[in-house]
Structures are given as C-alpha cells and as structure tokens.
Write an enzyme that holds these catalytic residues in place. Structure first.
Site, PDB file in Angstrom:
ATOM      1  N   GLU A  50      92.369  35.223  19.468  1.00 27.82           N
ATOM      2  CA  GLU A  50      93.092  35.161  20.741  1.00 27.82           C
ATOM      3  C   GLU A  50      93.490  33.751  21.172  1.00 27.82           C
ATOM      4  OE1 GLU A  50      90.847  37.283  23.695  1.00 27.82           O
ATOM      5  OE2 GLU A  50      91.390  39.208  22.836  1.00 27.82           O
TER       6      GLU A  50
ATOM      7  N   GLU B 205      89.691  44.349  18.032  1.00 29.40           N
ATOM      8  CA  GLU B 205      88.825  44.630  19.184  1.00 29.40           C
ATOM      9  C   GLU B 205      89.422  45.742  20.021  1.00 29.40           C
ATOM     10  OE1 GLU B 205      87.907  41.302  21.758  1.00 29.40           O
ATOM     11  OE2 GLU B 205      87.551  39.995  20.041  1.00 29.40           O
TER      12      GLU B 205
END
Ligand code: FCB
Length: 453
Positions: free
Chosen positions: A163, A355
């Site tokens: 991220e 995720e």
C-alpha cells in the site's frame, strides 16, 4: 462449483503489527517504533513493542495456521530487524528468525508470500531523508538482496511494497502514520516516485538473486468504485472513476499502478499535479516498470458510483443505517466483484487479493469461545462476490484474509480486532474464533461450501 483449481487460500499479517520484540536480538529502530513514542499518535498511547509476541511464538502461530488449513501465509519482513541501520551491517539473528519461520511454514505445507516492505522503515534512513532521498531505492534494493539471498531457495512468492498510497499518503502528506510528516505536495510526489523506483529495483534484485523462479507483485490499495446499478452508464462511470486521479493526494489507483504496469504516469494525474511533479530522469520509468506476475490488491470496501445527468461519475452515499464494520467501513461485498473485474480488464494481470477482512467487536464468551457471526457473514458475502468474478472470467489466483491474528492496528492500537484468531494480549493466549473454523471449511472445499454454510 467452488473456485478455480489451484486457487490459493491464505491469511496475512505484517511484521510490526504482530512480532513485538522491538528491541531484541539486535533489531534497529523503525519509524513506527519512534512514531509510537510520540504523545497523541496512537490510541491509548499503545505501540507494537510486544504486539502478539509472534517473534517468540511463531511456532505456535504456524500451528494455528495449520489447524485452520491455510495453504499460504502472507508475512512481511522487518527491514530494521534484518539491516538495523537500513544499509550496511546485517543482523544475522534477525535474518535467522525469518529463516526459521520459512522452514516452519514449509514443514506445515504453507506457502510463504513474503512482503518486503509493510511500513516498518529504518529510523536511521529516515534521518538521512527517508523516501525523499534519491538513494532510498538503492537502499531498499540492497536490503532486498540480503533477504532474497537468504530465503529464495525456499520462497517463491514476493510482494515488494504494501500500500504505497498509505505509507506515502498517510505517512508523508497527512502525518497520521509514521513518520508523521506533513510535506508539501511536491515533496510527497518525490517520496512517491522514489518508492516506485524502490519497487522496480526490488523486482530487479529478486530476479537477479533468486535461486528459484519467483512470482512477484505489488500490494496496492484497491480503491474500488462499485456501480450503483447494473446499467451500462453506471458501470462505465464506476470504471472511469476507479482509474481517475481527481485530487491532490495519494488516494487513487493509477498514480501507482500505471507507472508500474504501463511505464508512465496517468495523464489526468500529470495534468492535475502539474508543476508539483518532480523532474523524472530518463531511465526511471523503465526501472519502475518491471515485468510482474500478479497484481496484489487489498480490498476492504467499495464506493458506490453512478453516472450523473452529464454522464460524469458521481458518488452515491450508502443508505442511512447501512451495515458497517467496527472500523466504520461500509460492508460492500460487491467490491470483491467489481474491483478484481475492472483491474483485470485494464491490466490483464492475474489478481491476488492480498488483504480483505473486517474488524469486529470480539471477546471471549462465558463458554470460552469467540463467537463472531458478523465476520463469518462478511467473509461469506465477499467471497461469494469474488467467486462470481472468477465465474465471469476474471483471473484471480488467491485470497488472503486479513488477518491471521488480532494485532496492532497502527494508529488505532489494539482497539480493532481483525483476526481469525483472538489474542488475549495480557496472557498472549490465542483462541480460534468461530470464523476460523468456518474459513477452514471454505478452504477444505475450495469454496464449494459457500452459499451453503
Ligand atoms: C491495511 C494494511 C494492514 C491493516 C489493514 C486493516 O491498510 O495494509 O496492515 O492495517 O489495512
């Protein structure tokens, strides 16, 4: 029925969030170690100093993964545990921890997916300018080489950065995350560019030093726009919004995915960011754009979008009282259909959901068990949508539930519980939640039990 043959079922966690042992065995400080020391940064002044004590309890934790039947586990390596000052001297004890963990996982028939950077940045390098320093991508590549030389005889799957939207945006523009900086946007873009270079150079290092043929990807935040209706106008509006840059921040897909996959920054971002964009050296885009094997995306929710009267994408708020997780994310299972679908259509690269999961208000009941029906329902709904995407031809290779254990949820401390396994922090006792037993059945049937459980 079920998911495609060979689909990989896993769960994920990250070093700083579970390991603890922050000051042991020669580990250097990370920016999260120092950030947590600052007053007012973390809920109730907590930190990852001890977290789930996974550094000492990894054998038990791998046992729990085995009990759940995980086929893969996405872990991350703490850079300052392995190279305490970020560059230079290696800490053998730190490296050996990941070596033992890898062996333990493989002995349990669990495939390690290793993330090289999940936010615990060496504090020493931050003092030398961190991601703002043009050398930062070389520092990263040097560390990656160390890890790859040690583990790549056994590790096949690598994820470069987790991220970048968050560690650059939340960490360097808005200051909510470590290192807590609020830089001018022009500087934010320098840090972003250097992080992208680090991604490219990490891939080069893995390809150069890996002892086996590896599979490599990025774990991007999947910012997902979900069409408010199935009308072709709304679908188009959602697709358009998902691949647009509309504000001067890091919160978009394409500023990250397009350099990495197409070798160029997106035009709309280029126009909007204008003179804030740093000078780009000739070979940079080539370095950033390395061949990849999959696109990892972390997807938690979607934003409902429709075509306005003039055809432009328009946000559609969720109705009053719409279901929300404890973290206050809207429950929006369609994100696991439209997200992978739009990304697959545009990039034609296999998708891995690196995720997905939810934080819930979990505690151990009088019967000693942890009942988390909301999490079961959440995962059930999301996985049905992912299955629908697979049925419609979207190539999805795997799914990682976040998280295997309750853990240190960054600025939220231990307030948020995301785990399949409950952690009683004072005693470090672990209890499999009902969702873990449920997920076990899903994995064992390759998803064929979905819709029936
Ligand atoms: C993601 C992070 C992960 C965890 C989840 C809930 O943004 O990658 O570490 O905090 O959110």
């Amino acid at each position: 029925m079920g998911f495609p043959k060979g689909f990989v079922w896993g769960a994920a966690a990250s070093s700083y969030q579970i390991e603890g042992a922050a000051h042991e065995d020669g580990k250097g400080l990370s920016t999260w170690d120092t950030f947590c020391q600052k007053a007012g940064t973390i809920w109730n002044g907590q930190s990852g100093d001890t977290a789930c004590d996974h550094y000492h309890r990894y054998e038990e934790d791998v046992g729990l993964m085995k009990q759940i039947g995980l086929q893969a586990y996405r872990l991350s390596i703490s850079w300052p545990r392995v190279v305490p000052q970020g560059t230079g001297a290696i800490n053998p004890k730190g490296l050996e921890f990941y070596d033992r963990l890898t062996d333990k996982l493989l002995a349990a028939d669990i495939s390690p997916y290793v993330t090289l950077f999940h936010w615990d940045y060496p504090d020493e390098l931050y003092r030398r300018g961190g991601w703002l320093n043009r050398d930062s991508s070389d520092w990263f590549a040097e560390y990656v080489k160390v890890v790859v030389e040690k583990l790549s005889d056994r590790v096949k799957y690598w994820i470069t950065l987790n991220e970048p939207q968050c560690f650059i945006g939340l960490g360097h523009q808005f200051g909510f995350h470590a290192p807590g900086d609020k830089l001018e946007f022009a500087e934010v873009l320098i840090a972003a560019h250097n992080a992208l270079l680090a991604h490219g150079k990490a891939i080069q290092a893995i390809r150069a030093y890996s002892k086996i043929k590896s599979q490599i990807g990025l774990a991007s935040v999947g910012i997902v726009n979900v069409p408010a209706t199935d009308s072709s106008e709304d679908v188009e509006a959602a697709r358009h919004a998902m691949f647009s840059v509309t504000s001067k921040d890091c919160w978009n897909n394409t500023w990250w995915t397009e350099p990495v996959l197409f070798g160029r920054y997106p035009e709309d971002g280029w126009e909007l960011f204008g003179s804030d964009i740093p000078p780009i050296q000739d070979k940079d885009m080539k370095t950033i754009c390395q061949p990849q094997d999959f696109l990892g995306v972390n997807i938690y929710f979607g934003q409902r979008t429709r075509a306005s009267k003039d055809g432009q994408p328009e946000a559609v708020p969720f109705p009053v009282g719409h279901a929300m997780t404890a973290f206050r994310f809207p429950v929006s299972p369609e994100a696991l259909y439209w997200g992978p679908r739009f990304l697959w259509e545009r990039y034609q690269l296999p998708i891995v959901i690196t995720e997905n999961g939810m934080s819930n208000i979990d505690w151990a009941s009088l019967d000693g068990k942890v009942h988390d029906p909301q999490r079961i329902d959440f995962l059930h709904r999301y996985l049905l949508e992912l299955q629908r995407a697979c049925k419609h031809g979207v190539e999805v290779h795997g799914y990682f539930q976040w998280s295997i254990l309750d853990n240190f949820e960054w600025t939220e401390g231990y307030k948020e519980r995301y785990g399949l396994v409950y952690v009683d922090y004072p005693t470090q006792k672990r209890i499999l939640k009902d969702s873990a037993y449920w997920y076990k059945k899903v994995i064992a049937s390759n998803g064929a039990t979905l819709g029936k459980l």
